[in-house]
Structure formats: C-alpha cells, structure tokens
Write a protein that holds these residues in place. Structure first.
Motif, PDB file in Angstrom:
ATOM      1  N   ALA A   1      26.335  10.746  60.540  1.00 13.00           N
ATOM      2  CA  ALA A   1      27.604  10.504  61.788  1.00 13.00           C
ATOM      3  C   ALA A   1      28.436  10.991  60.934  1.00 13.00           C
ATOM      4  CB  ALA A   1      28.093   9.250  62.760  1.00 13.00           C
ATOM      5  N   MET A   2      28.852  11.152  59.993  1.00 12.90           N
ATOM      6  CA  MET A   2      30.497  11.274  59.512  1.00 12.90           C
ATOM      7  C   MET A   2      29.911  12.289  59.317  1.00 12.90           C
ATOM      8  SD  MET A   2      32.427   8.790  60.217  1.00 12.90           S
ATOM      9  CE  MET A   2      33.953   9.789  59.612  1.00 12.90           C
ATOM     10  N   VAL A   3      29.231  12.858  58.245  1.00 15.18           N
ATOM     11  CA  VAL A   3      28.455  14.416  57.481  1.00 15.18           C
ATOM     12  C   VAL A   3      28.081  15.346  58.772  1.00 15.18           C
ATOM     13  CG1 VAL A   3      26.369  15.486  56.830  1.00 15.18           C
ATOM     14  CG2 VAL A   3      26.971  13.473  55.640  1.00 15.18           C
ATOM     15  N   ALA A   4      27.992  15.100  59.611  1.00 14.27           N
ATOM     16  CA  ALA A   4      28.018  16.059  61.045  1.00 14.27           C
ATOM     17  C   ALA A   4      29.175  15.484  61.655  1.00 14.27           C
ATOM     18  CB  ALA A   4      27.002  15.248  62.721  1.00 14.27           C
ATOM     19  N   THR A   5      30.290  14.822  61.583  1.00 10.18           N
ATOM     20  CA  THR A   5      31.794  15.084  61.712  1.00 10.18           C
ATOM     21  C   THR A   5      32.433  15.599  61.312  1.00 10.18           C
ATOM     22  OG1 THR A   5      31.493  13.283  62.853  1.00 10.18           O
ATOM     23  CG2 THR A   5      33.996  13.435  62.593  1.00 10.18           C
ATOM     24  N   GLY A   6      31.945  15.658  60.071  1.00  5.02           N
ATOM     25  CA  GLY A   6      32.481  16.637  58.681  1.00  5.02           C
ATOM     26  C   GLY A   6      32.548  18.056  58.899  1.00  5.02           C
ATOM     27  N   ILE A   7      30.894  18.584  59.341  1.00  3.63           N
ATOM     28  CA  ILE A   7      30.402  19.987  58.959  1.00  3.63           C
ATOM     29  C   ILE A   7      31.310  20.326  60.774  1.00  3.63           C
ATOM     30  CG2 ILE A   7      28.833  21.384  59.552  1.00  3.63           C
ATOM     31  CD1 ILE A   7      27.244  18.843  58.612  1.00  3.63           C
ATOM     32  N   ILE A   8      31.706  19.721  61.500  1.00  7.22           N
ATOM     33  CA  ILE A   8      32.230  20.223  62.800  1.00  7.22           C
ATOM     34  C   ILE A   8      34.233  20.256  62.440  1.00  7.22           C
ATOM     35  CG2 ILE A   8      32.645  19.439  65.423  1.00  7.22           C
ATOM     36  CD1 ILE A   8      30.050  20.440  65.484  1.00  7.22           C
ATOM     37  N   LEU A   9      34.156  19.582  61.743  1.00 10.29           N
ATOM     38  CA  LEU A   9      35.687  19.703  61.049  1.00 10.29           C
ATOM     39  C   LEU A   9      36.049  20.348  60.052  1.00 10.29           C
ATOM     40  CD1 LEU A   9      37.047  16.066  61.528  1.00 10.29           C
ATOM     41  CD2 LEU A   9      37.417  17.262  62.996  1.00 10.29           C
TER      42      LEU A   9
ATOM     43  N   LEU B   1      34.149  23.435  60.045  1.00 13.08           N
ATOM     44  CA  LEU B   1      34.119  24.311  60.917  1.00 13.08           C
ATOM     45  C   LEU B   1      35.524  24.599  61.090  1.00 13.08           C
ATOM     46  CD1 LEU B   1      30.610  24.490  61.941  1.00 13.08           C
ATOM     47  CD2 LEU B   1      31.480  26.274  60.006  1.00 13.08           C
ATOM     48  N   ALA B   2      36.036  23.797  62.223  1.00 15.83           N
ATOM     49  CA  ALA B   2      36.891  24.302  63.074  1.00 15.83           C
ATOM     50  C   ALA B   2      38.356  24.775  62.312  1.00 15.83           C
ATOM     51  CB  ALA B   2      37.319  22.876  64.100  1.00 15.83           C
ATOM     52  N   ARG B   3      38.434  23.957  61.361  1.00 12.98           N
ATOM     53  CA  ARG B   3      39.481  23.981  60.266  1.00 12.98           C
ATOM     54  C   ARG B   3      39.669  25.601  59.757  1.00 12.98           C
ATOM     55  NH1 ARG B   3      44.271  21.816  59.875  1.00 12.98           N
ATOM     56  NH2 ARG B   3      45.209  22.015  57.531  1.00 12.98           N
ATOM     57  N   LEU B   4      37.830  25.478  59.270  1.00 14.88           N
ATOM     58  CA  LEU B   4      38.164  26.808  58.232  1.00 14.88           C
ATOM     59  C   LEU B   4      38.569  28.278  58.867  1.00 14.88           C
ATOM     60  CD1 LEU B   4      35.920  25.943  54.996  1.00 14.88           C
ATOM     61  CD2 LEU B   4      38.661  26.155  55.382  1.00 14.88           C
TER      62      LEU B   4
ATOM     63  N   ARG C   1      44.610  17.755  66.971  1.00 15.09           N
ATOM     64  CA  ARG C   1      43.201  18.167  66.841  1.00 15.09           C
ATOM     65  C   ARG C   1      42.281  17.473  65.955  1.00 15.09           C
ATOM     66  NH1 ARG C   1      42.772  23.643  69.684  1.00 15.09           N
ATOM     67  NH2 ARG C   1      42.887  22.731  71.917  1.00 15.09           N
ATOM     68  N   LEU C   2      42.931  17.727  64.688  1.00 17.09           N
ATOM     69  CA  LEU C   2      41.963  17.463  63.447  1.00 17.09           C
ATOM     70  C   LEU C   2      42.069  15.824  63.466  1.00 17.09           C
ATOM     71  CD1 LEU C   2      40.675  18.634  60.998  1.00 17.09           C
ATOM     72  CD2 LEU C   2      42.578  18.190  59.870  1.00 17.09           C
ATOM     73  N   GLN C   3      43.400  15.473  63.479  1.00 19.01           N
ATOM     74  CA  GLN C   3      43.218  14.003  63.598  1.00 19.01           C
ATOM     75  C   GLN C   3      42.659  12.920  64.374  1.00 19.01           C
ATOM     76  OE1 GLN C   3      47.988  13.089  63.667  1.00 19.01           O
ATOM     77  NE2 GLN C   3      47.797  13.729  60.786  1.00 19.01           N
ATOM     78  N   GLY C   4      42.744  13.964  65.583  1.00 20.73           N
ATOM     79  CA  GLY C   4      42.296  12.846  67.151  1.00 20.73           C
ATOM     80  C   GLY C   4      40.729  12.879  67.290  1.00 20.73           C
ATOM     81  N   MET C   5      40.030  14.365  66.619  1.00 18.11           N
ATOM     82  CA  MET C   5      38.253  14.394  66.323  1.00 18.11           C
ATOM     83  C   MET C   5      37.688  13.660  65.322  1.00 18.11           C
ATOM     84  SD  MET C   5      37.919  16.460  68.241  1.00 18.11           S
ATOM     85  CE  MET C   5      35.932  16.690  67.431  1.00 18.11           C
ATOM     86  N   ALA C   6      38.966  13.416  64.035  1.00 18.99           N
ATOM     87  CA  ALA C   6      38.673  12.544  63.391  1.00 18.99           C
ATOM     88  C   ALA C   6      38.071  10.733  63.926  1.00 18.99           C
ATOM     89  CB  ALA C   6      39.169  12.332  61.675  1.00 18.99           C
ATOM     90  N   ALA C   7      39.374  10.682  64.653  1.00 22.01           N
ATOM     91  CA  ALA C   7      39.437   9.489  65.253  1.00 22.01           C
ATOM     92  C   ALA C   7      38.516   8.967  65.853  1.00 22.01           C
ATOM     93  CB  ALA C   7      41.200   8.651  65.358  1.00 22.01           C
ATOM     94  N   ALA C   8      37.551   9.778  66.824  1.00 19.24           N
ATOM     95  CA  ALA C   8      37.038   9.747  67.991  1.00 19.24           C
ATOM     96  C   ALA C   8      36.339   9.442  67.173  1.00 19.24           C
ATOM     97  CB  ALA C   8      37.537  10.882  68.581  1.00 19.24           C
TER      98      ALA C   8
END
Length: 346
Positions: free
Chosen positions: A143-151, A153-156, A252-259
């Motif tokens: 789950a965290m790998v999926a989250t990391g990929i999304i974050l 992509l959104a960041r870079l 957005r980055l902090q909130g997405m990581a928390a969620a």
C-alpha cells in the motif's frame, strides 16, 4: 443611523441563524455517535453464542465464565472496535483525498492503495510462503509503495488532480493484474489463502492491530482538523488558497501521505474494504455542507457507523459470522453510491 442599525440587525440575525445551524449539526453528530454506541452494544449480543445485555455488563466485572469472557473480549469486542476504528479511518482518508485532489471520486481504492496492499499480501503468501502476520506487513508495504508512486508522480511531474486520479486507476489495474498473475501461479491452498485475504474482514484484527490503528487514525484526524481552514480555502480554488497564504503543494503532499497511511493500515489489518472511504464523505457533505470543521468528524462517525452496520448485518444474516464485511460493503455501497450520484447530479 437607520441604515447602520438595519445592517447591524441583519448581521445579528445571520449570526444567530449560523449559531443555530451549528447547534443543530452538533446535536445530529451526537445522535449519530449515540447510534454507534447502541449498535455496538446490540452487536455484542449477536452471534452463534447467545449473550444478553445483562451478561455483557457482568463481563465488565469479571463475573462470567472463561468461555463467555473469551467470546466477549477476544472475539466480539475486537471485531466491533475494529469496525469502528477502520471505518472512521477509511472515511477520513477518503475525505482527505477528495478534498486535496478536489475530485469526488478520490478514495484509497481509486488511487490503487487497496490494490497495492492486495498485491503485497499475495506476494508474501505465494512468492515468499510467509505467514498471515507477514502478509499483513507485506500488505502495508504494498500500500505504501502504491502511495509513494502516486506522490512521486504528483511531485515530480506536477500532475493535475484529475491526472492523479487517472494515474491511480492505471496503478490499480497494474497491481490487480500482478495479483491475478500470482494467483495463477499459486497452488490451490495458496490461492484459497490469497482469496480469503482479499475479502475485507474486521474479524482478523486483534487488540494490538486496533491499538496501532487507533493511534494512527487519531493523529491523522487531528492533522486534518488543524488544517481544516486550509482545506476550506482549497475548496474555493488553488488561486484563492494561495492568496490566503496556503502552500497548496506542501499541504497536498502532507495530506495525501497522512490519508494514505491510514488507508494502508486499515487495508493491511482488514483486507480490501471498498466504498466506505468513498461514500461516507459524500453522505457527510449532504448533511453538513462543505465546512471541514464539521465535515471531518461527520465523515468519521458515518464511516464508523457504516462499517459497523455492514459487519453486524453480515453476522446477523449469515449467523455463523462467515460473511466478510468487504462483501457486504460492496453489495450495499455500489447501489448507494449510484443513488447519491443520481440525487446529486440530475
């Protein structure tokens, strides 16, 4: 002077109306909270082993037999608390994702977080021949790998909120395909274990899991409550939020990581539970509007109520407690979501 007095009167009337509406919404929140307590007490009495409320109250004083104490403290109460905590967590996680991405379809499932967890658990069971406890750890990692990929992509790539959802859908498809491939290669026994894991079920959580999830859910809920005014500003548009001093990218980055953290924990402990994170925030918006100071607690309470109701319904209908709650939420969630869409967008 007359116009000034009239303006003061109008402001006073509006203020009183706002306070009255606030009291009504807080009273409704109390009623929903009371409904959860009533349902929780009733749910303890339901199951193959018959228990009355009197016997349950006596369990608190240690007057019951060891068998009855095991049923209450080791089987039913953990299940009920898990449903309430995970339901609250999934709902707040879904609300956070929807608010941060400004997309009503945002949820742990649409971002691929749930599918990442399922892939992690399947890998642990089939590829590494691990125990169910290790499968939980692998599910969290997935789950965290999926989250990391999304974050990432959104960041870079600075993806727009709509593009983030589309990336999540693509990631969901990728993880689902990978899980199906693992299932194809699995033995019959391994396949049965993997399929059982993917059924969302609050019964598999113990007090240790509930304690960890409770702390995480409380911290993330507090985080969103502290940033509630920033979320309200973001609802008016990114330019407006920036004008009010909100660092949109960082929030957005902090909130997405928390969620994502809460969604990953809930999925790792209970398996894939669909629709709670999607529906509860929509129901809350219809009750209290878009103000996040009320929307956050309402979403949490409704999420807890939904998941506890679904789990109790599954136990009452089946009787033996064999129907996983994920099956019930999927059966009930899809029609309810379609109903909300029809009511809201016709």
């Amino acid at each position: 002077m007359g116009s000034v007095s009239g303006m003061d009167g109008a402001v006073g009337t509006a203020t009183r109306a706002y306070r009255l509406a606030g009291r009504r919404k807080r009273m409704l929140l109390s009623v929903l909270g009371g409904g959860i307590l009533v349902l929780a007490f009733w749910a303890v009495t339901q199951g193959a082993y018959e228990l009355t409320l009197d016997r349950i109250f006596r369990a608190l004083t240690g007057e019951l037999s060891p068998a009855e104490s095991v049923v209450i403290w080791n089987i039913r109460l953990p299940r009920i608390f898990a449903a309430m905590v995970m339901g609250w967590g999934l709902a707040v996680s879904g609300l956070g994702i929807q608010s941060l991405l400004k997309n009503p379809l945002g949820s742990p499932a649409t971002l691929g977080i749930s599918q990442g967890a399922a892939f992690g658990a399947a890998s642990a069971i089939v590829v590494f021949s691990s125990s169910m406890m290790s499968a939980t750890a692998f599910a969290f990692i997935g789950a965290m790998v999926a989250t990391g990929i999304i974050l990432l992509l959104a960041r870079l790539k600075r993806l727009a909120p709509e593009a983030v959802i589309l990336a999540g859908v693509a990631l969901s498809s990728l993880f689902t395909s990978a899980t199906m491939l693992i299932q194809y290669l699995a033995t019959e026994t391994e396949l049965a274990v993997v399929v059982f894991w993917t059924f969302g079920d609050v019964a598999r959580s113990d007090w240790r899991d509930i304690g960890i999830a409770t702390v995480a859910v409380a911290v993330v809920t507090l985080f969103f409550m502290i940033r509630r005014w920033d979320l309200n500003a973001l609802a008016s548009g990114e330019e407006t939020a920036c004008g009010l001093g909100v660092n949109v990218d960082r929030m957005r980055l902090q909130g997405m990581a928390a969620a994502a953290l809460v969604a990953a924990l809930a999925t790792a402990f209970c398996g894939v539970i669909a629709f709670v994170g999607l529906i509860a925030p929509h129901m809350a918006r219809r009750l209290v509007g878009a103000d996040h100071s009320l929307l956050i607690p309402f979403s949490g309470v409704l999420g807890a109520l939904l998941l506890l109701s679904a789990d109790t319904l599954g136990r009452v209908v089946v009787g033996s407690g064999a129907m996983p709650v994920g099956v019930v939420t999927s059966f009930l969630g899809a029609p309810m979501f379609l109903y909300l869409l029809i009511r809201g967008y016709r």
